[in-house]
Every structure is written in structure tokens, then in C-alpha cells.
Scaffold this active site. Structure first.
Site, mmCIF file in Angstrom:
data_model
loop_
_atom_site.group_PDB
_atom_site.id
_atom_site.type_symbol
_atom_site.label_atom_id
_atom_site.label_comp_id
_atom_site.label_asym_id
_atom_site.label_seq_id
_atom_site.Cartn_x
_atom_site.Cartn_y
_atom_site.Cartn_z
ATOM 1 N N ASP A 127 -5.473 -10.149 5.949
ATOM 2 C CA ASP A 127 -6.608 -9.321 6.371
ATOM 3 C C ASP A 127 -6.453 -7.878 5.887
ATOM 4 O O ASP A 127 -5.504 -7.551 5.141
ATOM 5 C CB ASP A 127 -6.713 -9.407 7.908
ATOM 6 C CG ASP A 127 -8.144 -9.474 8.400
ATOM 7 O OD1 ASP A 127 -9.035 -8.975 7.706
ATOM 8 O OD2 ASP A 127 -8.369 -10.015 9.504
ATOM 9 N N TRP A 162 -13.044 -8.592 2.986
ATOM 10 C CA TRP A 162 -14.476 -8.557 3.341
ATOM 11 C C TRP A 162 -15.378 -8.085 2.200
ATOM 12 O O TRP A 162 -16.444 -7.494 2.441
ATOM 13 C CB TRP A 162 -14.716 -7.660 4.568
ATOM 14 C CG TRP A 162 -13.646 -7.733 5.599
ATOM 15 C CD1 TRP A 162 -13.224 -8.856 6.248
ATOM 16 C CD2 TRP A 162 -12.846 -6.658 6.098
ATOM 17 N NE1 TRP A 162 -12.214 -8.540 7.119
ATOM 18 C CE2 TRP A 162 -11.970 -7.201 7.052
ATOM 19 C CE3 TRP A 162 -12.792 -5.278 5.839
ATOM 20 C CZ2 TRP A 162 -11.036 -6.417 7.735
ATOM 21 C CZ3 TRP A 162 -11.867 -4.500 6.523
ATOM 22 C CH2 TRP A 162 -11.011 -5.068 7.450
ATOM 23 N N GLY A 163 -14.939 -8.309 0.957
ATOM 24 C CA GLY A 163 -15.794 -7.950 -0.179
ATOM 25 C C GLY A 163 -15.749 -6.475 -0.542
ATOM 26 O O GLY A 163 -16.545 -6.024 -1.372
ATOM 27 N N GLU A 165 -14.187 -2.837 -2.109
ATOM 28 C CA GLU A 165 -13.497 -2.394 -3.336
ATOM 29 C C GLU A 165 -13.746 -3.329 -4.523
ATOM 30 O O GLU A 165 -12.846 -3.553 -5.339
ATOM 31 C CB GLU A 165 -11.987 -2.254 -3.085
ATOM 32 C CG GLU A 165 -11.648 -1.241 -1.993
ATOM 33 C CD GLU A 165 -10.155 -1.183 -1.686
ATOM 34 O OE1 GLU A 165 -9.482 -0.298 -2.218
ATOM 35 O OE2 GLU A 165 -9.676 -2.032 -0.914
ATOM 36 N N ASP A 184 -17.554 -10.442 8.851
ATOM 37 C CA ASP A 184 -17.330 -11.635 9.669
ATOM 38 C C ASP A 184 -18.623 -12.365 10.024
ATOM 39 O O ASP A 184 -19.618 -11.751 10.390
ATOM 40 C CB ASP A 184 -16.636 -11.254 10.985
ATOM 41 C CG ASP A 184 -15.200 -10.824 10.751
ATOM 42 O OD1 ASP A 184 -14.796 -10.709 9.585
ATOM 43 O OD2 ASP A 184 -14.501 -10.610 11.749
HETATM 44 C C1 GLA Z 1 -11.053 -9.813 10.719
HETATM 45 C C2 GLA Z 1 -11.310 -11.050 9.852
HETATM 46 C C3 GLA Z 1 -11.638 -12.224 10.742
HETATM 47 C C4 GLA Z 1 -10.503 -12.473 11.715
HETATM 48 C C5 GLA Z 1 -10.233 -11.213 12.523
HETATM 49 C C6 GLA Z 1 -8.978 -11.329 13.368
HETATM 50 O O1 GLA Z 1 -12.205 -9.377 11.368
HETATM 51 O O2 GLA Z 1 -12.334 -10.811 8.934
HETATM 52 O O3 GLA Z 1 -11.878 -13.388 9.960
HETATM 53 O O4 GLA Z 1 -9.355 -12.862 11.007
HETATM 54 O O5 GLA Z 1 -10.049 -10.089 11.667
HETATM 55 O O6 GLA Z 1 -8.725 -10.180 14.101
#
Ligand code: GLA
Length: 376
Positions: A127, A162-163, A165, A184
Site C-alpha cells: 500500500d 491507487w493510480g 504518480e 478504494d
Molecule cells: C488502502 C487500500 C485498501 C486497503 C486499506 C487498508 O485504503 O487501498 O485496499 O488495503 O488501505 O487499510
């Protein structure tokens, strides 16, 4: 070689968040096999965030499993998952803390990779929270990419920034096998649609070896899960799962598989849809507007063995007649060919169509066909 096809499995986060423990993993591993997910091709059981103690061990500096959630340590859990013929995944983060504020792997990458390897981990989700401002995101993913390889154990590297950079432009170089490209997901129609639409122009950056991961599925959750999860109806779940299949996206289930309902199970083990998802060539579909409505999308995907997938998604609030003009995909009327279609939800042959095909798709729903060119 890992991730030659989109990885398939189950992850704790969507439904359980921080409420995870050894018993849940054992029961889920049992269910995974008993209900036929393994036979359908699903492979990984992944423990997400919140598995560790709040602080590292002061002496060894290692991350340690939470003494109440995982009283027997992680090796025992991994061994159990392996004993079911499944693979075991875990989670860490490139920052100093994880997103839920447990120890992250920043500046501990090689030690933590070693720890995961000793646990018997086959998959690491990595993450992006609590990343120091002074650090360079791509370099942090390179570090963990190298650290995992240095262990000598084959560990699938699942990046999760999360896409940000422009991740699609460098993540393959960091050794990742899949990469989260969006924020998410939550279990509502707006969430999965927004995610799918956001990647329509990025699917060329997804291929065997490293796939665009549009997040864990909410299929079958029916609102039982994280914040914002108001739930979807069955049409939405059909659409969500079919979109993930058309995109060749990793299929990580997020519902409680111990309590999965029959319709969800049938959907996520639909062999024809899985065949599209797992197609060896993993080509992105052409995505076009169908008819007059921006919310209506038609997708056409080249498959191996000379076949195609044709899918219609009605992301609007009204039922719609949805056309597909074959010339948009390269099949002209003058070619002398038509498309023979098989409906993948009913299993029925729809017949052979020339120049175009039109179908009525209810709001939120989809229609998916396998297609072959035939001489007319
Ligand atoms: C981020 C990730 C999620 C999950 C949470 C856990 O938000 O994008 O998929 O792993 O952390 O805290």
C-alpha cells in the site's frame, strides 16, 4: 513466471476490515475449497491490513503478528492455507505506517520481505499510506520489488498506490505483477462504475506479467462491509464482474465467502466469463458508446483462438436498446462475414448477425456474448 493470467483470489478487507483472525482465515480457506472456488481457478487467500501488533518488536525490529488475532503466528496460517492447495497473501505499505496505522515497511523493506518469506507468503499487497514527503514513490516500489526477489521465494507483488504518480508508466519496471489504478471501491453502483470508467483509456498498460488492478470485487456483499457500502443489486453485480472480466483485471473476491449466496457463486464461477478474464492474450477491449446514451457502453475484445467477447453495459437508470455496429470493430458489411453469438449468462446461441446486433439491456445490467466470425 507469475501473473501470466490475472490473479484470482479472496481478500479480507472489503468485508472484514480490522476484524480478522486465524479462525476467519481457516474457515475462509475451507469454504474456498468446499464451494468450488479453487476448482474454478481462484488461488490466493490474502490477509489485508491490521494483522500485526501496533509496534515492531523492539529487539528484532520485525513486524510481528497480533498476539490475539494470530496467536500461533503466521507460519501456521500459511501452512494451513497451503495444506488446502491454495496460496497465501499478506499486506504491507511503503510508508512508515499502513493505512490503518500499523507498522509500514519504509526503510525496512529487506527485513520485512525476509519476514514474509519466512512466514511462507506467496503474495504481497503493498500500500501507499504514510509515505514520507521526501521519498520518491516509484523508488519505494522498486525497493520492495528488489527486496521480494532477494528472498529467493516466488512472491507475487501486488502494488497499491491507487493510480497516483502515473503508476502505469513505471510500475512494471518495479517488478510488480499487478497494480491498483484507482482509489478504494465501496459496495455501491457509483463506485464500481466510476472505477471502471476511469481506466477505459489505461487498459493498454495491462498485460501478462503485470495487470491493471481495479480493486477487490464487492460482488455478493449486499452492503455488508466498509463505509459507503449501501449494496448493489444483482444486475450491478453481474455488470461489475463482467467489467472486471472484459478488462482482464485481477479477480479478488471481497465478500464473506463462508456465507456466499448461490447466485453470487454461480456468477463468480461462470466458466465462460472466467475464460474471458483469463484469456492468455489479455487484450484490452475497444470501448464505445452504444446508441445515444453516454451511459451505455459496448465493448469488443479480441480473445485467443480467433474468438471475441462482445459486451453491453447499461450504466444508466433506464432500460435501453443497445446496438453494436460491427464495422466499429473492423468487421465491415462487405467482408462477407457475420458474427455468431453465444449469450454467456443463458448459455444460448443467439444466431449469426451481419453488420450489427442490438439487444435490450435493463438499467444497471449487462449482456455478454462470445463471438466468432462466420462466412455468410
Ligand atoms: C488502502 C487500500 C485498501 C486497503 C486499506 C487498508 O485504503 O487501498 O485496499 O488495503 O488501505 O487499510
Amino acid at each position: 513466471m507469475l501473473a501470466q493470467r490475472p490473479p484470482m483470489g479472496w481478500n479480507t478487507w472489503n468485508t472484514f476490515g480490522k476484524d480478522i483472525n486465524e479462525q476467519l482465515i481457516r474457515e475462509s480457506a475451507d469454504a474456498f475449497v468446499d464451494i468450488g472456488l479453487k476448482d474454478a481457478g481462484y488461488e490466493y487467500i490474502v490477509i489485508d491490513d491490521c494483522w500485526s501488533e501496533y509496534n515492531r518488536d523492539p529487539v528484532t525490529d520485525r513486524i510481528v503478528p497480533h498476539h490475539e488475532k494470530f496467536p500461533n503466528g503466521m507460519k501456521v496460517v500459511a501452512d494451513y492455507v497451503h495444506s488446502k492447495g491454495l496460496k497465501f497473501g499478506m499486506y504491507s505499505c511503503d510508508g512508515v505506517r499502513t493505512c490503518a496505522d500499523y507498522p509500514g515497511s519504509f526503510d525496512h523493506e529487506f527485513l520485512d520481505a525476509q519476514t514474509f518469506a519466512e512466514f511462507g507468503v506467496d503474495f504481497l499487497k503493498y500500500d501507499n499510506c504514510y509515505k514520507p514527503n521526501s521519498s520518491h514513490g516509484p523508488t519505494l516500489y522498486h525497493r520492495m520489488g528488489m527486496a521480494l526477489r532477494a528472498t529467493g521465494r516466488e512472491i507475487l507483488f501486488s502494488a497499491c498506490n491507487w493510480g497516483t504518480e502515473d503508476v502505469w508508466s513505471w510500475i512494471r519496471s518495479a517488478g510488480a505483477h499487478m497494480y491498483r489504478s484507482t482509489g478504494d471501491i465501496v459496495d455501491n453502483p457509483e463506485s464500481y462504475r466510476k472505477i471502471a470508467l476511469s481506466q477505459m483509456d489505461k487498459l493498454g498498460y495491462s498485460a501478462p506479467g503485470c495487470f491493471n488492478d481495479i480493486d477487490m470485487l464487492t460482488v455478493g456483499m449486499y452492503g455488508k462491509g466498509l463505509v459507503g457500502s449501501t449494496g448493489c443489486n444483482e444486475a450491478d453485480y453481474r455488470s461489475q464482474f463482467s467489467l472486471w472480466c472484459m478488462y482482464s483485471a485481477p479477480l479478488m473476491l471481497g465478500c464473506d465467502i463462508r456465507k456466499i449466496d448461490e447466485k453470487t457463486l454461480k456468477l463468480v464461477t461462470n466458466p465462460e466469463l472466467l475464460r474471458i478474464n483469463q484469456d492468455a492474450e489479455a487484450r484490452p477491449p475497444v470501448i464505445l458508446k452504444s446508441g445515444w446514451h453516454e451511459d451505455c457502453k459496448v465493448m469488443f475484445k479480441f480473445l485467443e483462438n480467433g474468438e471475441y467477447a462482445l459486451a453491453f453495459f447499461n450504466m444508466g437508470e433506464k432500460d435501453a436498446e443497445m446496438p453494436a455496429m460491427f464495422t466499429d470493430f473492423g468487421l465491415t458489411a462487405s467482408s462477407g462475414y457475420g458474427l455468431k453469438l453465444k449469450n454467456l449468462f443463458t448459455g444460448e446461441d443467439e444466431g449469426v448477425y451481419k453488420e450489427y446486433f442490438r439487444t435490450k439491456v435493463p438499467a444497471h445490467d449487462c449482456a455478454v456474448y462470445r463471438a466468432q466470425t462466420v462466412r455468410l
